[in-house]
Design a protein around this motif. Structure first.
Motif, mmCIF file in Angstrom:
data_model
loop_
_atom_site.group_PDB
_atom_site.id
_atom_site.type_symbol
_atom_site.label_atom_id
_atom_site.label_comp_id
_atom_site.label_asym_id
_atom_site.label_seq_id
_atom_site.Cartn_x
_atom_site.Cartn_y
_atom_site.Cartn_z
ATOM 1 N N CYS A 194 0.945 -1.241 -0.047
ATOM 2 C CA CYS A 194 0.088 0.089 -0.205
ATOM 3 C C CYS A 194 0.770 1.266 -0.208
ATOM 4 C CB CYS A 194 -0.987 -0.046 1.186
ATOM 5 S SG CYS A 194 -0.215 -0.078 2.850
ATOM 6 N N ASN A 195 2.046 1.061 -0.309
ATOM 7 C CA ASN A 195 3.154 2.145 -0.495
ATOM 8 C C ASN A 195 3.159 2.888 0.738
ATOM 9 O OD1 ASN A 195 4.898 3.963 -1.886
ATOM 10 N ND2 ASN A 195 3.376 5.468 -2.605
ATOM 11 N N PHE A 196 3.286 2.333 1.884
ATOM 12 C CA PHE A 196 3.298 2.919 3.189
ATOM 13 C C PHE A 196 4.483 3.557 3.338
ATOM 14 C CE2 PHE A 196 3.760 2.465 7.783
ATOM 15 C CZ PHE A 196 2.458 2.867 8.350
ATOM 16 N N SER A 197 4.494 4.776 4.494
ATOM 17 C CA SER A 197 5.527 5.562 4.697
ATOM 18 C C SER A 197 5.320 6.283 6.155
ATOM 19 C CB SER A 197 6.068 6.449 3.751
ATOM 20 O OG SER A 197 7.114 7.374 4.372
ATOM 21 N N ARG A 198 6.236 6.279 7.082
ATOM 22 C CA ARG A 198 5.958 6.780 8.293
ATOM 23 C C ARG A 198 6.873 8.144 8.427
ATOM 24 N NH1 ARG A 198 9.497 2.709 9.244
ATOM 25 N NH2 ARG A 198 7.930 1.177 9.303
ATOM 26 N N CYS A 199 6.144 9.197 9.391
ATOM 27 C CA CYS A 199 7.055 10.492 9.640
ATOM 28 C C CYS A 199 8.268 10.091 10.289
ATOM 29 C CB CYS A 199 5.958 11.499 10.059
ATOM 30 S SG CYS A 199 7.116 12.837 10.601
ATOM 31 N N GLY A 200 8.158 9.863 11.348
ATOM 32 C CA GLY A 200 9.135 9.437 12.676
ATOM 33 C C GLY A 200 8.922 8.362 13.365
ATOM 34 N N ARG A 201 9.796 7.295 13.243
ATOM 35 C CA ARG A 201 9.964 5.924 13.881
ATOM 36 C C ARG A 201 10.012 6.304 15.398
ATOM 37 N NH1 ARG A 201 12.641 0.586 12.142
ATOM 38 N NH2 ARG A 201 12.191 -0.687 13.882
ATOM 39 N N THR A 202 9.231 5.767 16.238
ATOM 40 C CA THR A 202 9.381 6.035 17.813
ATOM 41 C C THR A 202 9.570 4.615 18.305
ATOM 42 O OG1 THR A 202 7.057 5.652 18.269
ATOM 43 C CG2 THR A 202 7.925 8.099 18.043
ATOM 44 N N ASP A 203 10.579 4.701 19.378
ATOM 45 C CA ASP A 203 10.807 3.417 20.214
ATOM 46 C C ASP A 203 9.652 2.730 21.098
ATOM 47 O OD1 ASP A 203 13.148 3.155 18.709
ATOM 48 O OD2 ASP A 203 14.300 4.620 20.121
ATOM 49 N N ARG A 204 10.043 1.861 21.780
ATOM 50 C CA ARG A 204 9.260 1.155 22.861
ATOM 51 C C ARG A 204 8.950 2.182 23.880
ATOM 52 N NH1 ARG A 204 10.393 -4.691 25.807
ATOM 53 N NH2 ARG A 204 8.458 -4.486 27.281
#
Length: 400
Positions: free
Chosen positions: A104-114
């Motif tokens: 679905c051509n997925f993209s995230r802005c900022g990866r956050t941790d646990r």
């Protein structure tokens, strides 16, 4: 008149029950044990996505991160993540063809941790549409489109909420690469901390610096450039003893904010001078990171993500009832914890200040060792090289 007694009237209760069960079994179709597993099972009807149009959208959402192993989908499907919940909800409602982000051509802005939360996280992806490509361009047709936010929120847990959508993002929009800045906040109780010194130290972060001594190295990413630009850094008073570090930059390294916060706590306790941050940012003089524990993840939040002007829209169906329920549940737990403290604490002993040494500096009862008298970790170059060597050895073993 004489009535002849039926044969069954002479039977005991146990014998009658056994006979009834025998007759019931005779009326059921016999299925051999060997073929019982071969009976056809009813499968969910698959949707043919080739019959539908799709459209690129951007979705803004918030989540409380302490119940998840970060934002991004993990290799182990049993590991709960925020993206896993979102993709699963969209797949169940037939908005996307599978839970694979690539489909679905997925993209995230900022990866956050646990443990880390977000208030304005953004994803971009392609969703199934009720409209033709031409109809999608006209805002007058939006009322005929699927209500994506309503659909998504109805299948998400209470600690994740999608609250805005852009149905017509700019051409070529990508949540990660189109982001202008990321804005983090780290909340803490400032009692017994020198906030002025912490704020003075925070100013040293502004500008472009090499942050290799203020992050963790992920060898699998093979990062060689640790320079990042900080646009704004300051300690802000919220209410009472509550303060937060406001940190805005174009991009961040893994655990960068939590590493910065750990050093600021040490400075706030008066255990290191303000210019210790300058020494850590001078990678020529300090090429390797001293060993120190990073700050706790729960008080950290990705507060905002900046993009160019976009047409964000809220759903007509937006209920905050489940968010209020989450708030009330945690408020009740806090009341119980406070009650317990009041009951078990000696009357002559004041209640704790709230800074319970959970990633907020050094325990004052422990002996402090200066950062530059500690063991130094391996340089990123050594870590990266060792990882590559192990990958080569693994591939060699697989070919044998």
């Amino acid at each position: 008149m004489y009535r002849r007694m039926s044969t069954y009237e002479k039977w005991t209760k146990e014998a009658l029950i056994a006979r009834v069960l025998e007759l019931e079994n005779k009326t059921k179709p016999h299925v051999p044990k060997s073929s019982a597993k071969e009976l056809p099972t009813k499968r969910a009807k698959q949707m043919d996505f080739s019959k539908y149009t799709t459209r690129p959208v951007a979705i803004r959402f918030a989540y409380l991160g302490w119940n998840y192993h970060g934002l991004a989908v993990q290799k182990d499907p049993k590991t709960p993540t925020v993206e896993q919940k979102i993709l699963n909800a969209l797949y169940k409602t037939r908005c996307i063809p599978s839970e694979n982000p690539l489909d679905c051509n997925f993209s995230r802005c900022g990866r956050t941790d646990r443990d880390v939360s977000a208030m304005a996280q953004v994803i971009s992806l392609n969703l199934r549409s009720n409209l033709s490509l031409e109809e999608q361009r006209d805002p007058a047709n939006d009322s005929r489109e699927l209500d994506y936010l309503k659909i998504l929120n109805s299948h998400l847990p209470a600690d994740i909420l999608a609250y805005e959508i852009c149905l017509r993002p700019p051409e070529g929009f990508d949540a990660r690469f189109s982001c202008k800045y990321r804005h983090y906040r780290y909340f803490f109780n400032a009692r017994d901390l020198d906030v002025e010194k912490m704020n003075e130290a925070a100013q040293l972060l502004i500008g472009e610096h090499d942050f290799r001594n203020l992050c963790k190295v992920d060898a699998s990413k093979q990062i060689t450039n640790f320079k990042r630009t900080i646009l704004q850094a300051e300690i802000v008073h919220s209410t009472g003893d509550l303060h937060f570090l406001s940190l805005r930059g174009t991009a961040f390294l893994w655990n960068q904010v939590r590493s910065v916060m750990a050093i600021l706590f040490i400075i706030g306790q008066g255990l290191e001078p303000v210019d210790v941050l300058s020494r850590l940012l001078d990678v020529d003089a300090t090429p390797r990171r001293p060993a120190y524990e990073i700050a706790w993840g729960v008080p950290l939040v990705l507060y905002d993500c900046g993009f160019e002007e976009m047409e964000w829209k809220k759903s007509a169906y937006t209920t905050l009832e489940h968010v209020h329920n989450v708030y009330h549940e945690h408020w009740q737990k806090m009341v119980m914890a406070e009650t317990m403290l009041q009951v078990v604490s000696p009357f002559s002993q004041p209640l704790p200040t709230g800074r319970l040494n959970v990633g907020e500096g050094i325990n004052p009862r422990s002996k402090y060792v200066s950062l530059f008298q500690r063991q130094f970790l391996e340089s990123p170059e050594v870590v990266n090289e060792r990882w590559l060597r192990k990958q080569d050895e693994k591939q060699t073993d697989e070919k044998r």
